[in-house]
Design a protein around this motif. Structure first.
Motif, short mmCIF file in Angstrom:
data_model
loop_
_atom_site.label_atom_id
_atom_site.label_comp_id
_atom_site.label_asym_id
_atom_site.label_seq_id
_atom_site.Cartn_x
_atom_site.Cartn_y
_atom_site.Cartn_z
N GLU A 1 0.84 -1.19 0.00
CA GLU A 1 0.00 0.00 0.00
C GLU A 1 0.88 1.24 0.00
OE1 GLU A 1 -2.98 1.99 3.17
OE2 GLU A 1 -3.07 -0.17 2.93
N ASN A 2 0.53 2.22 -0.81
CA ASN A 2 1.26 3.47 -0.88
C ASN A 2 0.68 4.41 0.17
OD1 ASN A 2 2.57 5.81 -1.52
ND2 ASN A 2 2.15 5.69 -3.71
N LYS A 3 1.43 4.64 1.25
CA LYS A 3 0.94 5.45 2.37
C LYS A 3 0.76 6.91 1.98
CE LYS A 3 2.72 2.39 5.75
NZ LYS A 3 2.38 2.08 7.07
N GLY A 4 1.60 7.43 1.13
CA GLY A 4 1.46 8.82 0.69
C GLY A 4 0.17 9.03 -0.07
N LEU A 5 -0.15 8.09 -0.95
CA LEU A 5 -1.39 8.19 -1.71
C LEU A 5 -2.61 8.05 -0.80
CD1 LEU A 5 -2.42 8.56 -4.57
CD2 LEU A 5 -2.40 6.09 -4.83
N THR A 6 -2.50 7.21 0.20
CA THR A 6 -3.59 7.04 1.15
C THR A 6 -3.84 8.33 1.93
OG1 THR A 6 -3.05 4.71 1.40
CG2 THR A 6 -4.42 5.67 3.09
N ILE A 7 -2.77 8.98 2.36
CA ILE A 7 -2.91 10.24 3.10
C ILE A 7 -3.52 11.32 2.21
CG2 ILE A 7 -1.60 12.11 4.19
CD1 ILE A 7 0.34 9.93 5.20
N VAL A 8 -3.08 11.39 0.97
CA VAL A 8 -3.65 12.37 0.03
C VAL A 8 -5.13 12.07 -0.19
CG1 VAL A 8 -3.59 13.19 -2.36
CG2 VAL A 8 -1.46 12.88 -1.10
N GLY A 9 -5.49 10.81 -0.27
CA GLY A 9 -6.90 10.43 -0.43
C GLY A 9 -7.75 10.86 0.75
N TYR A 10 -7.24 10.66 1.97
CA TYR A 10 -7.98 11.09 3.15
C TYR A 10 -8.11 12.61 3.21
CZ TYR A 10 -8.01 6.40 5.12
OH TYR A 10 -8.23 5.08 5.35
N ILE A 11 -7.08 13.31 2.79
CA ILE A 11 -7.16 14.77 2.76
C ILE A 11 -8.20 15.24 1.76
CG2 ILE A 11 -5.88 16.86 2.12
CD1 ILE A 11 -3.39 15.54 3.36
N LEU A 12 -8.25 14.61 0.59
CA LEU A 12 -9.27 14.98 -0.41
C LEU A 12 -10.68 14.67 0.08
CD1 LEU A 12 -7.54 13.88 -3.74
CD2 LEU A 12 -7.99 16.20 -2.94
N ILE A 13 -10.85 13.54 0.76
CA ILE A 13 -12.16 13.21 1.31
C ILE A 13 -12.57 14.24 2.36
CG2 ILE A 13 -13.39 11.53 2.75
CD1 ILE A 13 -11.87 9.34 1.22
N ALA A 14 -11.64 14.65 3.21
CA ALA A 14 -11.93 15.66 4.23
C ALA A 14 -12.30 16.99 3.59
CB ALA A 14 -10.73 15.83 5.15
N ILE A 15 -11.61 17.35 2.51
CA ILE A 15 -11.93 18.61 1.82
C ILE A 15 -13.32 18.53 1.20
CG2 ILE A 15 -11.32 20.04 -0.19
CD1 ILE A 15 -8.37 19.43 0.49
N LEU A 16 -13.66 17.40 0.62
CA LEU A 16 -14.97 17.25 0.00
C LEU A 16 -16.09 17.21 1.03
CD1 LEU A 16 -14.16 14.67 -2.81
CD2 LEU A 16 -14.65 17.11 -3.07
N LEU A 17 -15.84 16.65 2.20
CA LEU A 17 -16.88 16.51 3.22
C LEU A 17 -16.99 17.73 4.13
CD1 LEU A 17 -16.52 12.80 4.31
CD2 LEU A 17 -18.20 13.80 2.78
#
Length: 119
Positions: free
Chosen positions: A3-19
């Motif tokens: 699993e790419n941890k950097g991509l996961t963190i970016v994904g969580y940040i994008l989800i937080a921005i959208l929500l």
């Protein structure tokens, strides 16, 4: 595959921005909205998915309650030369009151549906 941890963190940040706008709106609906959402989720779990046309009278009444509450608030603010400020406590509680009044018919609908009073 690892699993790419950097991509996961970016994904969580994008989800937080959208929500975040949804979370901000829900903060203004805590009082009335929380009761409504809890009953709606409980009804969905207990009774399954419901028909869209079911409870149309309650939805119409809720829309009218929202409109009347907003119109009354507008005239009270206008008559007293008040301005609406998103970050003031007075306006926060006014929004809570409008949400509580507006969601009353839907709360009654879901309560009656959960208790099977509408047969």
């Amino acid at each position: 595959m690892s699993e790419n941890k950097g991509l996961t963190i970016v994904g969580y940040i994008l989800i937080a921005i959208l929500l975040s706008p949804i979370i901000a709106v829900l903060l203004y609906l805590i009082l009335g909205g929380l009761i409504f959402y809890i009953l709606a989720i409980y009804n969905r779990v207990k009774n399954g998915k419901s028909d869209i046309k079911e409870g149309k009278d309650y939805k119409t009444a809720s829309s009218l309650f929202f409109l009347v509450a907003i119109i009354i608030t507008f005239f009270v603010y206008r008559g007293n030369n008040l301005t609406f400020n998103v970050f003031s406590w007075r306006d926060f509680f006014v929004c809570q009151l409008i949400a509580f009044i507006g969601f009353i018919p839907l709360v009654i609908y879901y309560y009656r549906k959960i208790k099977h009073l509408d047969k």
